[in-house]
Design a protein around this motif. Structure first.
Motif, mmCIF file in Angstrom:
data_model
loop_
_atom_site.group_PDB
_atom_site.id
_atom_site.type_symbol
_atom_site.label_atom_id
_atom_site.label_comp_id
_atom_site.label_asym_id
_atom_site.label_seq_id
_atom_site.Cartn_x
_atom_site.Cartn_y
_atom_site.Cartn_z
ATOM 1 N N ALA A 1 0.832 -1.200 0.000
ATOM 2 C CA ALA A 1 0.000 0.000 0.000
ATOM 3 C C ALA A 1 0.869 1.253 0.000
ATOM 4 C CB ALA A 1 -0.921 -0.014 1.216
ATOM 5 N N ARG A 2 1.958 1.226 0.757
ATOM 6 C CA ARG A 2 2.871 2.380 0.774
ATOM 7 C C ARG A 2 3.477 2.610 -0.602
ATOM 8 N NH1 ARG A 2 8.509 3.455 4.002
ATOM 9 N NH2 ARG A 2 9.054 1.506 2.963
ATOM 10 N N ARG A 3 3.777 1.545 -1.315
ATOM 11 C CA ARG A 3 4.290 1.702 -2.686
ATOM 12 C C ARG A 3 3.261 2.386 -3.584
ATOM 13 N NH1 ARG A 3 5.679 -3.814 -1.795
ATOM 14 N NH2 ARG A 3 7.849 -4.014 -1.146
ATOM 15 N N GLN A 4 2.000 2.014 -3.423
ATOM 16 C CA GLN A 4 0.961 2.624 -4.249
ATOM 17 C C GLN A 4 0.812 4.114 -3.936
ATOM 18 O OE1 GLN A 4 -0.190 1.301 -6.779
ATOM 19 N NE2 GLN A 4 -0.077 -0.906 -6.515
ATOM 20 N N LEU A 5 0.983 4.494 -2.677
ATOM 21 C CA LEU A 5 0.969 5.925 -2.349
ATOM 22 C C LEU A 5 2.092 6.649 -3.074
ATOM 23 C CD1 LEU A 5 0.319 6.077 1.513
ATOM 24 C CD2 LEU A 5 -1.285 6.595 -0.330
ATOM 25 N N ARG A 6 3.251 6.027 -3.151
ATOM 26 C CA ARG A 6 4.389 6.654 -3.822
ATOM 27 C C ARG A 6 4.158 6.795 -5.323
ATOM 28 N NH1 ARG A 6 9.397 3.544 -0.686
ATOM 29 N NH2 ARG A 6 9.371 4.904 1.177
ATOM 30 N N ARG A 7 3.250 5.995 -5.851
ATOM 31 C CA ARG A 7 2.906 6.094 -7.274
ATOM 32 C C ARG A 7 1.779 7.091 -7.529
ATOM 33 N NH1 ARG A 7 3.187 -0.449 -7.540
ATOM 34 N NH2 ARG A 7 5.451 -0.617 -7.763
ATOM 35 N N GLY A 8 1.317 7.737 -6.465
ATOM 36 C CA GLY A 8 0.336 8.784 -6.645
ATOM 37 C C GLY A 8 -1.069 8.479 -6.204
ATOM 38 N N VAL A 9 -1.331 7.251 -5.709
ATOM 39 C CA VAL A 9 -2.664 6.939 -5.194
ATOM 40 C C VAL A 9 -2.862 7.711 -3.892
ATOM 41 C CG1 VAL A 9 -4.224 5.101 -4.450
ATOM 42 C CG2 VAL A 9 -2.538 4.669 -6.245
ATOM 43 N N ARG A 10 -4.060 8.202 -3.693
ATOM 44 C CA ARG A 10 -4.320 9.078 -2.548
ATOM 45 C C ARG A 10 -4.509 8.313 -1.247
ATOM 46 N NH1 ARG A 10 -9.396 13.354 -2.439
ATOM 47 N NH2 ARG A 10 -9.627 13.512 -0.174
ATOM 48 N N LEU A 11 -5.129 7.161 -1.310
ATOM 49 C CA LEU A 11 -5.535 6.457 -0.090
ATOM 50 C C LEU A 11 -5.609 4.960 -0.353
ATOM 51 C CD1 LEU A 11 -8.473 7.451 2.227
ATOM 52 C CD2 LEU A 11 -8.442 5.174 1.224
ATOM 53 N N LEU A 12 -5.205 4.165 0.627
ATOM 54 C CA LEU A 12 -5.307 2.707 0.549
ATOM 55 C C LEU A 12 -5.915 2.160 1.827
ATOM 56 C CD1 LEU A 12 -4.138 1.105 -1.954
ATOM 57 C CD2 LEU A 12 -2.964 3.300 -1.593
ATOM 58 N N VAL A 13 -6.829 1.208 1.670
ATOM 59 C CA VAL A 13 -7.254 0.367 2.789
ATOM 60 C C VAL A 13 -6.307 -0.822 2.803
ATOM 61 C CG1 VAL A 13 -9.120 -0.961 3.813
ATOM 62 C CG2 VAL A 13 -9.648 1.044 2.403
ATOM 63 N N THR A 14 -5.697 -1.106 3.947
ATOM 64 C CA THR A 14 -4.683 -2.154 3.948
ATOM 65 C C THR A 14 -4.604 -2.854 5.303
ATOM 66 O OG1 THR A 14 -2.384 -2.634 3.361
ATOM 67 C CG2 THR A 14 -2.780 -0.627 4.632
ATOM 68 N N GLY A 15 -3.999 -4.034 5.298
ATOM 69 C CA GLY A 15 -3.857 -4.856 6.491
ATOM 70 C C GLY A 15 -4.341 -6.266 6.208
ATOM 71 N N GLY A 16 -4.811 -6.947 7.234
ATOM 72 C CA GLY A 16 -5.267 -8.316 7.040
ATOM 73 C C GLY A 16 -6.315 -8.712 8.062
ATOM 74 N N ILE A 17 -7.277 -9.493 7.604
ATOM 75 C CA ILE A 17 -8.287 -10.129 8.462
ATOM 76 C C ILE A 17 -8.367 -11.583 8.016
ATOM 77 C CG2 ILE A 17 -10.708 -10.233 9.152
ATOM 78 C CD1 ILE A 17 -9.591 -7.651 10.088
ATOM 79 N N ASP A 18 -8.320 -12.512 8.960
ATOM 80 C CA ASP A 18 -8.328 -13.919 8.589
ATOM 81 C C ASP A 18 -9.227 -14.709 9.528
ATOM 82 O OD1 ASP A 18 -7.485 -15.923 6.836
ATOM 83 O OD2 ASP A 18 -5.384 -15.358 7.047
ATOM 84 N N SER A 19 -9.721 -15.834 9.058
ATOM 85 C CA SER A 19 -10.471 -16.756 9.906
ATOM 86 C C SER A 19 -10.587 -18.099 9.200
ATOM 87 C CB SER A 19 -11.877 -16.221 10.201
ATOM 88 O OG SER A 19 -12.616 -17.159 10.959
#
Length: 421
Positions: A190-208
């Motif tokens: 997600a941090r890489r995508q910000l560096r490419r100019g994306v304004r906002l990312l939802v990121t992380g993980g949820i598992d079950s």
């Protein structure tokens, strides 16, 4: 939609891309010791564990019978009815966490420009419970009774897809599959995508994967504790360690460019200052490389070990793995050279959700100047000479945290988070 695991050495932004400063402005949590960020964090700082006997199926005939289940979660109270037939329990948890993260950040996703935001999550296996239910229908009734939603509800990228669809997020998206390390790897992507100019990312993980089929997979790994005592089953860095407890849940974060967050007057928890990943060589072919991941992450942040105030450990609960992590930490900081904590002793190991939950804990620790405890561990083993925070939370000055994670098969990842000045 899938992405590959990140390279060991951090890469500079691509030519022409601006260098973005990634900050976290929203947190959403579904955890075994609290549904929602505030209840979870209160429980975590007070040392309240969510590990208990499994209730979602009868575990009597299995050798391991404890788990970390998200409490009081009734999906229909949080999500529209149209989503329930097409989603696994894991995805429902993820959708609720994403809703909380957006609300916490003060963002209505429907008001964002069309391609301004994306989703990058981590996954380990996909919708196991949904898949089990449809396999039962296939075996007992026939193929015509298998839901058409099975075509995607089982898929490891389904959380990313469902979050994007529900919130109208059409920016770059993806999924990382590196087991327990996945939550950190997703944040890095997600941090890489910000560096490419994306304004906002939802990121992380949820598992079950707390169903009979998923439990069989957990057991096949051979690392689950067989203790029936919630206070003795998961004891990382202890001489009494005998495996871990599996759990469900995790955390999703809103990651934004610092300048954009500042422009809209956002409250900022902290920054993702550094990241790196490494991969262990085959057994007998070289040393584990967790310490290398930590060094590279610190270098990416422009920091040294002396700048780190607390380490959130991977904490496998296996004697050999704990010893290897302790060696990595002491190689960087010296014996008992930095406070170390493993709040996952209150939740169990959450597969792809565990590391992002640790990042959320690290950010809140920096905010509140407190290190949450590693519950149930009374003292560390002699071969794990760590300053492990046990018993109760420790109040101390904090500005920088190092989060470590290891995934099955040799994945190592490290993230550095810093408080806002």
């Amino acid at each position: 939609m899938t992405t590959t695991h990140a390279p060991a050495r951090p890469r500079p932004a691509a030519d022409g891309a601006r260098t973005a400063h990634a900050v976290v402005t929203g947190i959403g949590v579904t955890a075994p010791n609290g549904l929602g960020t505030a209840p979870w964090w209160e429980a975590t700082t007070n040392g309240v564990s969510g590990i208990r006997p499994i209730s979602r199926f009868d575990p009597a005939r299995y050798p391991s019978r404890l788990a970390g289940e998200v409490p009081d979660f009734v999906a229909k109270e949080h999500l529209p009815g149209r989503l329930l037939p097409q989603t696994d329990h894991m995805t429902r948890l993820a959708l609720v966490a994403a809703d909380e993260a957006f609300a916490d950040a003060g963002i209505d996703p429907k008001e964002l420009p069309e391609y301004a935001a994306g989703v990058v999550t981590a996954a380990s296996a996909g919708g196991f419970e949904f898949g089990q239910r449809e396999l039962e229908a296939l075996w007992s009734k026939g193929g015509q009774y298998v839901s058409a939603y099975q075509s995607f509800a089982w898929f490891y990228a389904v959380n990313t897809g469902q979050i994007a669809i529900r919130n109208g997020l059409r920016g770059p998206s993806g999924v990382l599959v590196s087991e327990q390390a996945g939550g950190l790897d997703a944040i890095a992507q997600a941090r890489r995508q910000l560096r490419r100019g994306v304004r906002l990312l939802v990121t992380g993980g949820i598992d079950s994967a707390l169903c009979p089929w998923g439990w069989t997979a957990h057991l096949a790994g051979g690392l689950l504790s067989t203790s029936d005592r919630p206070d003795r089953a998961y004891l990382p860095f202890s001489a009494e360690a005998s495996g871990h407890v599996a759990g469900e849940g995790g955390a999703l974060l809103i990651l934004e460019d610092a300048a954009a967050a500042r422009e809209r007057g956002a409250r900022v928890y902290g920054s993702v200052a550094g990241y790196a990943s490494t991969f262990d060589p085959p057994v007998g072919k070289g040393a584990p490389r967790l310490a290398d991941a930590a060094r590279l992450a610190l270098a990416d942040a422009g920091l040294t070990a002396a700048d780190v105030d607390v380490v959130f450990a991977d904490a496998a609960g296996d004697r050999a793995a704990d010893r290897a992590e302790a060696e990595a930490i002491t190689a960087l900081f010296g014996p008992r050279g930095v406070p170390v904590t493993a709040p996952k002793t209150m939740t169990g190991r959450l597969s792809s959700g565990g590391a992002s939950l640790d990042v959320a804990a690290a950010l809140l620790a920096l905010r509140d100047q407190v290190v949450p405890p590693t519950v149930h561990v009374e003292r560390t083993a002699d071969d794990c000479p760590l300053d492990l925070v046990t018993g109760a939370a420790r109040e101390t000055a904090l500005s920088t945290a190092l989060v470590l994670a290891r995934g099955r098969g040799g994945f190592n990842s490290a993230v550095v988070v810093r408080a806002q000045p």
